[in-house]
Design a protein around this motif. Sequence first.
Motif, PDB file in Angstrom:
ATOM      1  N   GLU A  26      -9.502   9.850   5.257  1.00 51.26           N
ATOM      2  CA  GLU A  26     -10.289   8.770   4.674  1.00 51.26           C
ATOM      3  C   GLU A  26      -9.396   7.528   4.581  1.00 51.26           C
ATOM      4  O   GLU A  26      -8.392   7.530   3.865  1.00 51.26           O
ATOM      5  N   TYR A  27      -9.756   6.479   5.323  1.00 57.19           N
ATOM      6  CA  TYR A  27      -8.911   5.302   5.488  1.00 57.19           C
ATOM      7  C   TYR A  27      -9.293   4.174   4.527  1.00 57.19           C
ATOM      8  O   TYR A  27     -10.468   3.915   4.281  1.00 57.19           O
ATOM      9  N   PHE A  28      -8.241   3.489   4.039  1.00 60.13           N
ATOM     10  CA  PHE A  28      -8.417   2.311   3.208  1.00 60.13           C
ATOM     11  C   PHE A  28      -7.347   1.283   3.596  1.00 60.13           C
ATOM     12  O   PHE A  28      -6.259   1.649   4.040  1.00 60.13           O
ATOM     13  N   THR A  29      -7.652   0.023   3.425  1.00 57.19           N
ATOM     14  CA  THR A  29      -6.649  -1.020   3.644  1.00 57.19           C
ATOM     15  C   THR A  29      -6.401  -1.743   2.323  1.00 57.19           C
ATOM     16  O   THR A  29      -7.280  -1.823   1.452  1.00 57.19           O
ATOM     17  N   ALA A  30      -5.200  -2.273   2.171  1.00 58.87           N
ATOM     18  CA  ALA A  30      -4.833  -3.020   0.968  1.00 58.87           C
ATOM     19  C   ALA A  30      -3.868  -4.130   1.357  1.00 58.87           C
ATOM     20  O   ALA A  30      -3.105  -3.992   2.324  1.00 58.87           O
ATOM     21  N   GLU A  31      -3.911  -5.220   0.634  1.00 55.00           N
ATOM     22  CA  GLU A  31      -2.980  -6.318   0.902  1.00 55.00           C
ATOM     23  C   GLU A  31      -1.573  -5.987   0.430  1.00 55.00           C
ATOM     24  O   GLU A  31      -0.591  -6.535   0.928  1.00 55.00           O
ATOM     25  N   ARG A  32      -1.469  -5.088  -0.542  1.00 52.05           N
ATOM     26  CA  ARG A  32      -0.160  -4.672  -1.043  1.00 52.05           C
ATOM     27  C   ARG A  32      -0.307  -3.281  -1.644  1.00 52.05           C
ATOM     28  O   ARG A  32      -1.417  -2.816  -1.925  1.00 52.05           O
ATOM     29  N   TRP A  33       0.822  -2.601  -1.857  1.00 51.44           N
ATOM     30  CA  TRP A  33       0.808  -1.295  -2.500  1.00 51.44           C
ATOM     31  C   TRP A  33       1.133  -1.487  -3.976  1.00 51.44           C
ATOM     32  O   TRP A  33       2.236  -1.902  -4.327  1.00 51.44           O
ATOM     33  N   PRO A  34       0.176  -1.215  -4.879  1.00 51.28           N
ATOM     34  CA  PRO A  34       0.412  -1.490  -6.304  1.00 51.28           C
ATOM     35  C   PRO A  34       1.428  -0.532  -6.909  1.00 51.28           C
ATOM     36  O   PRO A  34       1.606   0.609  -6.451  1.00 51.28           O
ATOM     37  N   GLY A  35       2.081  -0.980  -7.960  1.00 48.96           N
ATOM     38  CA  GLY A  35       3.030  -0.144  -8.686  1.00 48.96           C
ATOM     39  C   GLY A  35       2.351   0.579  -9.827  1.00 48.96           C
ATOM     40  O   GLY A  35       1.127   0.508 -10.015  1.00 48.96           O
ATOM     41  N   LEU A  36       3.135   1.292 -10.627  1.00 43.84           N
ATOM     42  CA  LEU A  36       2.601   2.009 -11.773  1.00 43.84           C
ATOM     43  C   LEU A  36       1.969   1.042 -12.768  1.00 43.84           C
ATOM     44  O   LEU A  36       2.474  -0.084 -12.966  1.00 43.84           O
ATOM     45  N   ALA A  37       0.871   1.467 -13.375  1.00 43.29           N
ATOM     46  CA  ALA A  37       0.145   0.682 -14.377  1.00 43.29           C
ATOM     47  C   ALA A  37      -0.413  -0.608 -13.796  1.00 43.29           C
ATOM     48  O   ALA A  37      -0.740  -1.547 -14.527  1.00 43.29           O
ATOM     49  N   ASP A  38      -0.535  -0.665 -12.463  1.00 49.52           N
ATOM     50  CA  ASP A  38      -1.029  -1.844 -11.759  1.00 49.52           C
ATOM     51  C   ASP A  38      -2.429  -1.541 -11.240  1.00 49.52           C
ATOM     52  O   ASP A  38      -2.906  -0.399 -11.291  1.00 49.52           O
ATOM     53  N   LYS A  39      -3.118  -2.531 -10.745  1.00 44.73           N
ATOM     54  CA  LYS A  39      -4.407  -2.309 -10.114  1.00 44.73           C
ATOM     55  C   LYS A  39      -4.638  -3.394  -9.075  1.00 44.73           C
ATOM     56  O   LYS A  39      -4.044  -4.471  -9.131  1.00 44.73           O
ATOM     57  N   SER A 105     -10.281  20.120   2.945  1.00 48.80           N
ATOM     58  CA  SER A 105      -9.057  19.552   3.499  1.00 48.80           C
ATOM     59  C   SER A 105      -9.264  18.062   3.764  1.00 48.80           C
ATOM     60  O   SER A 105      -9.988  17.678   4.686  1.00 48.80           O
ATOM     61  N   ARG A 106      -8.600  17.222   2.935  1.00 51.05           N
ATOM     62  CA  ARG A 106      -8.793  15.777   3.025  1.00 51.05           C
ATOM     63  C   ARG A 106      -7.464  15.055   2.831  1.00 51.05           C
ATOM     64  O   ARG A 106      -6.610  15.490   2.066  1.00 51.05           O
ATOM     65  N   ASN A 107      -7.315  13.922   3.515  1.00 48.10           N
ATOM     66  CA  ASN A 107      -6.194  13.008   3.316  1.00 48.10           C
ATOM     67  C   ASN A 107      -6.735  11.628   2.958  1.00 48.10           C
ATOM     68  O   ASN A 107      -7.739  11.174   3.528  1.00 48.10           O
ATOM     69  N   LEU A 108      -6.071  10.954   2.025  1.00 51.42           N
ATOM     70  CA  LEU A 108      -6.361   9.557   1.723  1.00 51.42           C
ATOM     71  C   LEU A 108      -5.244   8.713   2.325  1.00 51.42           C
ATOM     72  O   LEU A 108      -4.073   8.875   1.968  1.00 51.42           O
ATOM     73  N   ILE A 109      -5.591   7.825   3.256  1.00 51.11           N
ATOM     74  CA  ILE A 109      -4.584   7.058   3.997  1.00 51.11           C
ATOM     75  C   ILE A 109      -4.784   5.575   3.710  1.00 51.11           C
ATOM     76  O   ILE A 109      -5.862   5.013   3.953  1.00 51.11           O
TER      77      ILE A 109
END
Length: 324
Positions: A26-39, A105-109
């Motif tokens: 299951e594919y998703f795109t993001a502008e950045r990878w958030p840190g802990l306690a982030d959204k 059986s699933r992957n989140l990418i």
Amino acid sequence: MGRGVGWPGPGAGMTTFFIGDVALDEYFTAERWPGLADKDFIDELPAECGGSIANAAVVHAALGGETEFISLLNETALSDRLIADLQANGVSTRHMLRQPGIPDSRNLIFLVDGEHVVLTLRMGQQPMPLPPATMAALRQPGFLYTTLYRARRLHEADGTLAQDLLLADLRRHGRRMVFDLDVGGATAADAAYLQGAEVVIFNQVGFRATFGHDTLTLAETWRRDHGITRLVRTMAEDGAEALDNGRLLRVPGHRVNVADVTGAGDTFGAALTWGLGQDHAFEAALEFAVAAAARSVTRHGPRGGKASRAEVLDWLKDRTSPPS
């Protein structure tokens, strides 16, 4: 290195077994990878059938190799879909194992800045019992491409052999082991599984996790002590290097516009195994595998490396031909 060593060509080969994961990616795109306690916000892309070892099996079959795939799946409609997709890609699933009650059986990418983050749904450590017909097929000459995670779970259905002793039995019958250690690497406890392997493949992260450094030649004693014929380290856009019975080989990478790196390592391992399965020189198979992996990242999806031998060579020819 030139192509004078002889590129892997078409040939009958023997059946290669792939034992490992198959999953819905299951594919998703993001502008950045958030840190802990982030959204932050993400965008969803279409889901695709994937799974690291299944991707490798599909690539191997597309190159023309006789390909068998084994995993342990539940009995839901998703598992039926995953199996049907493998079959549609020329991969035999006649030895697939099914067990009700285990998770899907699933992957989140997540695709971020040309890289990917993969989160895999934990499915447990259920043993994988291999029935007599499967053991008989595995006790034939050919390659077995797998991971330590799966090798630790293998046993004969009658309880006679299990884990490293089962692998040793298969080696005595001519089954040649290829281990894809990816980012996880190996520990001293894994020595019995890797003993006598034909090829052990690390990426840069897995190599460093295993040895604590980045110098392949310093792993020569480890390779020799474990009876491993070839030790390979992939280096993303920088290509790959290998110890081939102690001989150091380096293959440069190809600079490309990256669409999706998912499945690049799977493509590399499958192409290398396919080349060796055609009885071609290791050096040629290594060079071919680097080209196949570079081509794969220019395409989106976990199966971006799916291609015939001719398609890989045509892609490389287009890159190296002088402009008209």
